[in-house]
Design an enzyme around this catalytic site. Structure first.
Site, PDB file in Angstrom:
ATOM      1  N   HIS A 257     -27.865  24.169  -7.369  1.00  0.00           N
ATOM      2  CA  HIS A 257     -28.494  23.036  -8.067  1.00  0.00           C
ATOM      3  C   HIS A 257     -29.937  23.325  -8.465  1.00  0.00           C
ATOM      4  CE1 HIS A 257     -25.254  20.056  -7.520  1.00  0.00           C
ATOM      5  NE2 HIS A 257     -24.925  20.886  -6.543  1.00  0.00           N
TER       6      HIS A 257
ATOM      7  N   ASP B  40     -37.346  23.106 -12.575  1.00  0.00           N
ATOM      8  CA  ASP B  40     -36.292  22.192 -12.119  1.00  0.00           C
ATOM      9  C   ASP B  40     -34.942  22.749 -12.565  1.00  0.00           C
ATOM     10  OD1 ASP B  40     -35.242  19.858 -10.999  1.00  0.00           O
ATOM     11  OD2 ASP B  40     -36.719  18.570 -11.985  1.00  0.00           O
TER      12      ASP B  40
HETATM   13  C1  GDG Z   1     -31.533  18.642  -7.458  1.00  0.00           C
HETATM   14  C2  GDG Z   1     -32.236  19.616  -8.408  1.00  0.00           C
HETATM   15  C3  GDG Z   1     -30.755  18.858 -10.259  1.00  0.00           C
HETATM   16  C4  GDG Z   1     -35.254   9.026  -7.790  1.00  0.00           C
HETATM   17  N1  GDG Z   1     -35.974   7.969  -7.364  1.00  0.00           N
HETATM   18  C5  GDG Z   1     -35.100   7.004  -7.001  1.00  0.00           C
HETATM   19  C6  GDG Z   1     -33.808   7.508  -7.202  1.00  0.00           C
HETATM   20  N2  GDG Z   1     -33.934   8.735  -7.689  1.00  0.00           N
HETATM   21  C7  GDG Z   1     -32.782   9.540  -8.117  1.00  0.00           C
HETATM   22  C8  GDG Z   1     -32.830   9.742  -9.629  1.00  0.00           C
HETATM   23  C9  GDG Z   1     -31.935  10.945  -9.794  1.00  0.00           C
HETATM   24  C10 GDG Z   1     -32.178  11.697  -8.487  1.00  0.00           C
HETATM   25  O1  GDG Z   1     -32.813  10.809  -7.574  1.00  0.00           O
HETATM   26  C11 GDG Z   1     -33.096  12.875  -8.676  1.00  0.00           C
HETATM   27  O2  GDG Z   1     -32.353  13.857  -9.309  1.00  0.00           O
HETATM   28  P1  GDG Z   1     -33.021  15.113 -10.019  1.00  0.00           P
HETATM   29  O3  GDG Z   1     -31.975  15.836 -10.759  1.00  0.00           O
HETATM   30  O4  GDG Z   1     -34.125  14.629 -10.912  1.00  0.00           O
HETATM   31  O5  GDG Z   1     -33.729  15.979  -8.892  1.00  0.00           O
HETATM   32  P2  GDG Z   1     -33.417  16.552  -7.378  1.00  0.00           P
HETATM   33  O6  GDG Z   1     -33.325  15.455  -6.391  1.00  0.00           O
HETATM   34  O7  GDG Z   1     -34.511  17.526  -7.130  1.00  0.00           O
HETATM   35  O8  GDG Z   1     -31.995  17.284  -7.482  1.00  0.00           O
HETATM   36  C12 GDG Z   1     -32.204  19.100  -9.838  1.00  0.00           C
HETATM   37  C13 GDG Z   1     -30.024  18.016  -9.216  1.00  0.00           C
HETATM   38  O9  GDG Z   1     -30.149  18.561  -7.906  1.00  0.00           O
HETATM   39  C14 GDG Z   1     -28.543  17.922  -9.549  1.00  0.00           C
HETATM   40  O10 GDG Z   1     -27.975  19.189  -9.680  1.00  0.00           O
HETATM   41  O11 GDG Z   1     -30.755  18.139 -11.491  1.00  0.00           O
HETATM   42  O12 GDG Z   1     -32.769  20.052 -10.726  1.00  0.00           O
HETATM   43  O13 GDG Z   1     -33.595  19.822  -7.995  1.00  0.00           O
HETATM   44  O14 GDG Z   1     -30.596  10.573  -9.876  1.00  0.00           O
HETATM   45  O15 GDG Z   1     -32.388   8.568 -10.257  1.00  0.00           O
HETATM   46  N3  GDG Z   1     -32.692   6.791  -6.945  1.00  0.00           N
HETATM   47  C15 GDG Z   1     -32.856   5.528  -6.453  1.00  0.00           C
HETATM   48  N4  GDG Z   1     -34.098   4.990  -6.249  1.00  0.00           N
HETATM   49  C16 GDG Z   1     -35.228   5.699  -6.508  1.00  0.00           C
HETATM   50  O16 GDG Z   1     -36.329   5.175  -6.350  1.00  0.00           O
HETATM   51  N5  GDG Z   1     -31.782   4.778  -6.179  1.00  0.00           N
END
Ligand code: GDG
Length: 472
Positions: free
Chosen positions: A157, A364
């Site tokens: 990821h 990322d």
């Molecule tokens: C890893 C990789 C890759 C955030 N704040 C709240 C909340 N979130 C949710 C977002 C989103 C998720 O968290 C974050 O996802 P990301 O993809 O931006 O980043 P990582 O957590 O670092 O994930 C990344 C991912 O895996 C999938 O393969 O895209 O590159 O680093 O869904 O909405 N959710 C809630 N409240 C919040 O305040 N409910």
């Protein structure tokens, strides 16, 4: 269709409407498992005095889960240590934050072996096994060593770092070679795959033929498979009272000002300090925008046990305080910095109420927030996504305003441009991005990976395993 066993560090089936900080993986994997009727195995997040390997079975929101508790030392060395203080920074090109310690490496090996031992009795000969992420790189090799010949996949990821950084890990050859025990390895982008190929060719003498890597008698397919959103969840969430009320509250409280929104786990890879500095730059060079915009940054804390995460929290407190102290007036606060998580529905309403979505990571793997922001927009009056070129999502989203997150000037220019972008251009850019969000959603992602996993590649001759059956 074979049953799917997904294995990841944490098991957190995502439930609609919950108020928590779910990682991107949690959201994506729940959707995939519900569809395939599989089991999700991993750490419960709980600590036990002594590791027993006892499994708790549950059904969370339609997903069957099997979890184990870990000892304090496991959590410290494997999770807080090797995963979060060694691999995470290294894989995000932050050698300056990468801590190398033998205890961490030992704990990582021990917990991966515990995972392999505990999940083993759950595996049937026809199951397909799908391992997730950098926490569990040696797990597949552990299962092979225990005699399992099931189809075995791994999805990364995060980014895969350049070989020149990877070699800073003491046992890098052994670690990376263990990944080649899998039949399929998935990456979000070509760039991460190319970087992996460069490493295995240079340091493991692997041979590449098309999409396949040949190494030590095994053939591994190297698949580019960008993760997507659960678009059904989105469509149904957007009309919920929670989403509508969050949207309305934000619009009402904005009193006609335009909202610039950021939503990120509090993590140094997300470029939050740089983003705050860019916003400060914007207010400096465009005094006319003062009192006309504000930035809402939602940043739920994560990995608070690790010092570098405490540091970023302190930095952001100070930056937001500094900007507000300098620019605020009696009825305008330029930065609303919120250190807590919101329910997903509320987030969607917040995205929809915001004219600019700021997604500016320094590095990322993909970044699901970029996709969520696009999916949440009103197609008749969409906001503009400002997106880092260093997020995997930028490959699919060339219609975003692509910026260099290391340049405050570049980011400030892009925000200025987004704020005045004509409706026609906004619609055009949004519709191009929405097409890709809808087409390449999480079902497409898991179907693509699982199809690759289900399709056996001819294996090269290799030394016969002690056990002929797929189950020891
Ligand atoms: C890893 C990789 C890759 C955030 N704040 C709240 C909340 N979130 C949710 C977002 C989103 C998720 O968290 C974050 O996802 P990301 O993809 O931006 O980043 P990582 O957590 O670092 O994930 C990344 C991912 O895996 C999938 O393969 O895209 O590159 O680093 O869904 O909405 N959710 C809630 N409240 C919040 O305040 N409910």
């Amino acid at each position: 269709m074979s049953r799917l066993i997904a294995i990841s560090n944490r098991v957190q089936a995502a439930q609609a409407g919950e108020n928590s900080n779910r990682g991107g993986l949690a959201v994506a994997l729940s959707a995939a498992l519900r569809a395939s009727n599989g089991i999700w195995f991993g750490w419960s997040g709980e600590q036990t005095d002594e590791f027993s390997g006892q499994i708790s079975f549950r059904r969370q929101d339609g997903v069957a889960t099997a979890t184990i508790d870990l000892e304090a030392q496991d959590i410290e060395e494997y999770y807080n240590g090797f995963a979060n203080r060694t691999l995470w920074p290294l894989f995000h090109y932050r050698l300056d934050l990468t801590e190398i310690a033998r205890d961490f490496a030992g704990g990582y090996a021990r917990v991966n072996a515990r995972f392999a031992d505990t999940v083993a009795p759950l595996i049937e000969p026809d199951d397909m096994i799908w391992v997730h992420d950098y926490h569990l790189i040696p797990l597949g090799k552990g299962l092979r060593d225990r005699g399992f010949e099931n189809r075995l996949g791994f999805f990364l990821h995060t980014p895969w770092p350049p070989a020149s950084l990877m070699v800073s890990l003491p046992n890098h050859r052994e670690l990376v070679a263990s990944l080649l025990s899998h039949d399929v390895i998935g990456f979000h982008t070509d760039e991460w795959r190319a970087s992996f190929i460069d490493y295995i060719v240079t340091h493991l003498d692997a041979r590449i033929e098309g999409e396949f890597a040949h190494h030590d008698g095994r053939v591994t397919r190297l698949l580019v498979c960008p993760i997507g959103l659960d678009t059904t969840e989105f469509t149904s969430a957007l009309g919920t009272p929670a989403a509508l009320s969050a949207e309305e509250r934000l619009i009402t409280s904005a009193v006609g000002r335009q909202v610039i929104v950021g939503v990120d786990r509090l993590d140094y890879s997300k470029g939050l300090q740089e983003r705050f500095l860019a916003y400060e730059q914007l207010l400096n060079v465009r005094p006319d925008l003062r009192e006309k915009v504000f930035m809402l940054q939602i940043a739920p804390p994560s990995r608070g046990d690790v010092a570098s995460y405490q540091q970023i929290r302190a930095d952001l407190n100070s930056l937001s305080g500094g900007i507000n102290g300098e620019f605020a007036s009696i009825d305008w606060v330029p930065v609303r910095y919120v250190n807590k998580g919101y329910a997903r529905e509320e987030l969607f309403g917040i995205y929809r109420a915001s004219r600019v979505g700021l997604v500016t990571p320094l590095r990322d793997g993909m970044n699901l927030v970029a996709k969520e922001y696009v999916a949440a927009q009103n197609p008749e009056d969409p906001g503009v996504l400002v997106l880092s070129r260093f997020a995997g999502a930028s490959v699919q989203f060339d219609a975003a305003l692509i910026i260099n997150p290391h340049s405050s000037e570049d980011m400030a220019d892009a925000i200025s441009r987004a704020l005045v972008m004509p409706l026609e251009e906004r619609k055009e850019r949004h519709s191009a991005m929405l097409k890709s969000v809808v087409k390449e959603d999480v079902r497409w992602w898991s179907a693509k990976f699982i199809a690759a996993l289900a399709e056996p590649e001819p294996q090269e001759d290799r030394p016969k395993l002690a056990l002929a059956s797929s189950k020891p």
